[in-house]
Design a protein around this motif. Structure first.
Motif, mmCIF file in Angstrom:
data_model
loop_
_atom_site.group_PDB
_atom_site.id
_atom_site.type_symbol
_atom_site.label_atom_id
_atom_site.label_comp_id
_atom_site.label_asym_id
_atom_site.label_seq_id
_atom_site.Cartn_x
_atom_site.Cartn_y
_atom_site.Cartn_z
ATOM 1 N N HIS A 19 0.830 -1.205 0.000
ATOM 2 C CA HIS A 19 0.000 0.000 0.000
ATOM 3 C C HIS A 19 0.865 1.256 0.000
ATOM 4 O O HIS A 19 0.552 2.242 -0.677
ATOM 5 C CB HIS A 19 -0.949 0.027 1.193
ATOM 6 C CG HIS A 19 -1.929 1.170 1.115
ATOM 7 N ND1 HIS A 19 -3.057 1.120 0.338
ATOM 8 C CD2 HIS A 19 -1.891 2.412 1.669
ATOM 9 C CE1 HIS A 19 -3.701 2.278 0.417
ATOM 10 N NE2 HIS A 19 -3.017 3.081 1.226
ATOM 11 N N ARG A 22 1.976 1.988 -3.438
ATOM 12 C CA ARG A 22 0.896 2.550 -4.268
ATOM 13 C C ARG A 22 0.754 4.059 -3.986
ATOM 14 O O ARG A 22 0.660 4.870 -4.917
ATOM 15 C CB ARG A 22 -0.424 1.832 -3.969
ATOM 16 C CG ARG A 22 -0.479 0.423 -4.559
ATOM 17 C CD ARG A 22 -1.490 -0.462 -3.831
ATOM 18 N NE ARG A 22 -2.867 -0.024 -3.995
ATOM 19 C CZ ARG A 22 -3.682 -0.392 -4.979
ATOM 20 N NH1 ARG A 22 -3.218 -1.203 -5.910
ATOM 21 N NH2 ARG A 22 -4.917 0.038 -5.040
ATOM 22 N N ALA B 17 -3.618 2.954 -9.433
ATOM 23 C CA ALA B 17 -2.581 2.333 -8.597
ATOM 24 C C ALA B 17 -2.397 0.870 -8.971
ATOM 25 O O ALA B 17 -1.273 0.356 -9.002
ATOM 26 C CB ALA B 17 -2.946 2.475 -7.122
ATOM 27 N N ASP B 18 -3.500 0.187 -9.278
ATOM 28 C CA ASP B 18 -3.396 -1.219 -9.686
ATOM 29 C C ASP B 18 -2.500 -1.371 -10.910
ATOM 30 O O ASP B 18 -1.678 -2.273 -11.003
ATOM 31 C CB ASP B 18 -4.785 -1.783 -10.007
ATOM 32 C CG ASP B 18 -5.620 -1.990 -8.757
ATOM 33 O OD1 ASP B 18 -5.028 -2.013 -7.662
ATOM 34 O OD2 ASP B 18 -6.849 -2.119 -8.888
ATOM 35 N N THR B 21 1.490 0.596 -10.219
ATOM 36 C CA THR B 21 2.443 0.223 -9.173
ATOM 37 C C THR B 21 3.101 -1.117 -9.480
ATOM 38 O O THR B 21 2.408 -2.089 -9.756
ATOM 39 C CB THR B 21 1.716 0.135 -7.811
ATOM 40 O OG1 THR B 21 0.999 1.337 -7.600
ATOM 41 C CG2 THR B 21 2.710 -0.077 -6.689
#
Lengths: 175, 289
Positions: A19, A22, B17-18, B21
């Protein structure tokens, strides 16, 4: 560092790095800078692990280290250089073309926000932090965060094509 | 408030983000964190030693420390119980040296902060900064700063308050030159901040920083003493990887309307002493506001 604390640190990375990475990629707008930012924060966390592990929320503590490092980079840039935004490739795009286009549009829109505005938007709407928490992390007042977010949302509304989502976002969590 | 709108933005950020990243490699992240941490400690020590020669005189046994150099080259001789034992010995030696380096770094930064604290405590009159209402201009004339610091300075920009809006002065050409010769100093104002904000919420300086609480030679009680009797906070930090030293002094506004920030950034050449710069800017601010 002892083997046991090394193991604790490794467990922490396994649990939270995903996380944090991200968030780092979104606030920097660049996957490589995001990786570097996370790595910078983890190196600091490793160096003061006893302090980190004593924190009420170690992941929040490391996120603070990460955002501090990010904003510290920005402060140095604002006094010495111009921030050069990059538009890196997303890598292999196995997704459905529509989803790819959606992500790409969002990515380019985020990159057109100023770094501090982008940081505020990501912390508020990706990490779901309150205005107060975001202000605390960014080292500014709530009103500054509110101003950043308002500007960011207005820009995103203008930049993102109408259609798939009705994107007229609103302030979210207040405190 | 429109939940649908908020959800739409969150969903799009999630999807980005999926896609955006990379995969997390835990082993590599941990390994790199260790490597960076050790490299940072080494560079902090080495470059601070250079800076110290022209800034604050603190006895430092760098040569003796380096002479020990237990990085594996001298730590384990032939005939030991194999590679694992040699590696463990070298690792322990590195850790011991790193702890020694950290201790020395803390003393270095504390000494730098101490020079500013001592200068403030020796002042005849306390500092009083009171922000005008609304936005207000910077004191563009850096003549007094130049006189105090003995170097030419170029005024860059500024109106206060702002974000990041600061009044900033730097050595002409410094930004384009080597980082080791860089020098800039600035002052900013954050309205609505309180003294509590000086602690950034957790009461701790950032990594790489040492904090000094700077007190005033105030006399007697009263509103001013109430406002300023608590501390100014000075953080002196080393920025990786170039060992540039940042000074950041937080000063509560006398009227309680915010916090002033006085900063200086000095390259390792220390062409201008950071402590002197902080003092000079504070004096200028004291005369102006």
């Amino acid at each position: 560092m002892t083997h046991s604390t090394d193991a604790e640190f490794t467990d922490f990375v396994a649990d939270h790095a995903g996380h944090l990475l991200r968030t780092a990629c979104l606030v920097t707008g660049d996957r490589h800078l995001g990786e570097d930012l996370l790595q910078t924060a983890l190196a600091k966390a490793y160096g003061s692990w006893p302090r980190v592990r004593r924190a009420d929320h170690p992941a929040a503590y490391v996120r603070r280290l990460m955002i501090n490092a990010h904003l510290s980079w920005l402060r140095r840039l604002t006094s010495t250089e111009t921030v050069l935004e990059t538009f890196p490739d997303l890598g292999s795009g196995e997704d459905h073309p529509t989803r790819y286009a959606d992500s790409e549009e969002m990515r380019l829109a985020l990159l057109r926000l100023s770094p501090r505005v982008r940081t505020a938007v990501v912390l508020r709407y990706f990490d779901d932090l309150s205005e107060t928490e975001t202000a605390d992390l960014m080292g500014c007042s709530r009103s500054t965060v509110n101003n950043h977010v308002s500007r960011g949302l207005a820009a995103l509304r203008a930049l993102l094509a109408p259609g798939t989502d009705d994107l007229t976002p609103t302030p979210g969590r207040q405190q | 408030m429109n939940d649908h709108d908020t959800t739409a933005l969150r969903d799009r950020l999630d999807r980005l983000a999926d896609r955006f990243t990379p995969q997390v490699d835990v082993v590599e992240l941990v390994r790199e964190a260790r490597v960076r941490n050790r490299r940072q400690r080494r560079s902090r020590l080495a470059l601070l030693a250079v800076a110290t020669a022209t800034a604050v005189v603190v006895p430092v046994g760098i040569a003796a420390l380096d002479g020990a150099a237990p990085d594996g080259r001298n730590a384990a001789g032939p005939g030991a119980d194999g590679e694992a034992r040699r590696s463990e010995t070298a690792e322990q030696a590195r850790e011991e040296r790193a702890r020694a380096e950290d201790g020395r770094l803390v003393r270095e930064l504390d000494a730098r902060g101490g020079t500013v604290a001592a200068a403030f405590e020796a002042r005849d009159t306390p500092v009083s900064l009171t922000a005008p209402a609304g936005r207000f201009p910077c004191p563009e004339d850096g003549g007094s700063l130049q006189a105090a610091l003995g170097v030419p300075l170029k005024y860059l920009a500024g109106t206060l308050p702002g974000d990041p809006g600061t009044c900033e002065w730097s050595l002409p050409g410094s930004s384009a030159g080597p980082l080791s010769e860089y020098f800039a100093t600035n002052i900013g104002f954050s309205p609505s901040w309180t003294e509590d904000d000086l602690d950034h919420g957790d009461g701790l300086p950032a990594e790489g920083c040492q904090r000094t609480v700077v007190s005033h030679s105030t006399t007697g009680p009263g509103a001013y003493h109430e406002a300023m009797g608590r501390a100014m906070v000075l953080d002196v930090c080393v920025q990786e990887p170039d060992a540039v030293v940042h000074w950041n002094l937080g000063v509560p506004d006398t009227s309680g309307s915010g916090v002033w920030w006085i900063g200086a950034t000095t390259g390792t050449d220390q062409r201008v002493d950071g402590a002197a710069a902080v003092m000079a800017v504070l004096d200028l601010a004291d005369r102006t506001w």
